[in-house]
Design a protein around this motif. Structure first.
Motif: not given
Length: 441
Positions: A30-46
């Motif tokens: 569940x945490x990963x899903x939210x973080x992956x969305x932010x990654x796709x949006x460019x808000x966080x890096x790998x």
């Protein structure tokens, strides 16, 4: 474009987990899903994404248990995280390309040139490849290049167990389409991010649409919905080449095309039709495809062409024109037999139209995956091929390759195939003998 998070569980083998362990990973997912969305949006890096996974694991007391603690500290988990990183980076790259107006298709040569660009020099007007350098400078001394295959449909990357939602992207880069399997040119193709696909099948029952008066009772149709899953299979091949053979880029391209891509394509097509589901093979579609059952059509002294027309008629008539077959696959010997058929005066009958069509919009193609004397016809828009990974080419050394100036080339890809139950009548698989016997007046 709607962006959905990725289910972390798709990278794990949950079939071997206890229910308790699975619930522990679901919280991380569940945490990963939210973080992956932010990654796709460019808000966080790998790096931030990895930190989020680590934070979720540390925050859970469940992962202090010996079995889970040992797993997340082991090599298998490390490899899983490398797979996660590669998948997400590939997906993000596709999204960025799609947002700029799509991709320009690249040839096999262009893709190999791009993947080996740091190891190519021009000498006497010829592009020379230093594969030894490419391997030596790569992780584990293995040079890997992913060759994407062109697709008719948009790429669907599943966001988890819901197979009909996800991120819709433009088609990917392509290899030479002549090197693809025949079926791929006609089927419904997409990419997935999961190890399996969950599909909902609709099985209609009694009842049909009717004209009704104002205020009249509307007819109802009974139906059943079932959910099933389809698992991936892997097809792979290794071949050895001398370093001298692969020095010239055009020669390297030719060898990869002939020895890897074509051979994997042939095996893939056989699996799509005849796969058993055992030993890493996918489950093929032919066992579920119906045969010829039409009883209202008879022909005096029918031949192979008449059998094709009768089969086409079965599909369009029983579906009330909902399906229009666009491809019939035949063994090469049967195609030759039809082409060489003559009348009583020695004149070729030539049933084929321009472009190898037997009937308007029905293409005839040869495939050794079809047994001699049999044929497979259908509306291939309803045959689904889902690619988990594109074709990956890896060069490296094994055993005494290095001392013999040899390079081992590995090609591999993962995919699955299915036809939903409600569309199975869009296809027909039978023998010419059976159909000819059934329609003989």
């Amino acid at each position: 474009m709607e962006i959905k998070g990725i289910d972390f569980l798709q990278f794990l083998d949950v079939t071997k987990m206890s229910e308790e362990d699975k619930k522990s990973w679901e919280a991380v997912s569940e945490s990963f899903k939210k973080a992956s969305v932010e990654f796709f949006k460019g808000n966080i890096d790998m790096d931030k994404l990895k930190e989020e996974i680590a934070r979720s694991i540390k925050a859970s007391d469940d992962f202090k248990k010996p079995n889970l603690d040992e797993f997340v500290k082991g090599e298998e988990y490390k490899k899983k995280m490398e797979e996660v990183e590669k998948t997400l980076l590939d997906m993000k790259g596709e999204m960025e390309t799609a947002s700029k107006g799509g991709n320009k298709e690249k040839s096999l040569e262009e893709q190999l040139r791009e993947g080996l660009k740091d190891c190519i020099k021009i000498k006497d007007g010829v592009e020379k490849v230093n594969l030894r350098k490419a391997c030596e400078e790569s992780p584990a001394r293995r040079k890997k290049i992913t060759l994407s295959i062109s697709q008719k449909a948009g790429t669907i990357i599943s966001g988890g167990v819901a197979p009909h939602t996800g991120i819709y992207l433009d088609p990917k880069l392509s290899v030479d389409p002549r090197q693809q399997t025949v079926i791929r040119r006609f089927a419904n193709i997409a990419s997935i991010g999961d190890r399996m696909v969950y599909i909902t099948e609709y099985v209609p029952g009694a009842g049909n649409a009717e004209w009704v008066p104002e205020g009249g009772l509307k007819p109802a149709m009974d139906a059943a919905l079932t959910e099933t899953n389809v698992s991936l299979g892997k097809v792979a091949l290794t071949a050895k080449f001398s370093e001298e053979t692969l020095t010239d880029l055009p020669q390297l391209v030719a060898e990869v095309r002939a020895e890897i891509i074509s051979r994997i394509g042939i095996k893939e097509e056989d699996g799509i039709l005849n796969g058993t589901g055992a030993g890493g093979e996918i489950v093929g579609v032919l066992p579920s495809v119906p045969g010829f059952v039409l009883t209202d059509l008879t022909v005096p002294t029918p031949n192979m062409y008449d059998a094709i027309v009768a089969s086409y008629t079965q599909i369009v008539s029983t579906s009330k024109m909902n399906y229009r077959p666009n491809l019939v696959l035949m063994n090469p010997i049967d195609v030759a037999t039809m082409r060489l058929t003559k009348d009583s005066q020695g004149r070729y009958l030539l049933p084929f139209k321009y472009g190898d069509e037997l009937i308007d919009d029905l293409r005839t193609e040869s495939s050794t995956a079809v047994n001699q004397g049999e044929f497979f016809m259908g509306d291939f828009n309803f045959l689904n091929i889902r690619d988990r990974t594109d074709l990956e080419i890896t060069w490296g050394w094994e055993n005494d390759d290095f001392t013999k100036n040899l390079v081992t080339c590995l090609g591999e890809k993962r995919l699955l195939v299915y036809i939903k139950k409600q569309y199975i009548t869009a296809f027909l698989y039978d023998s010419f003998e059976n159909v000819i016997t059934a329609i003989t007046a």
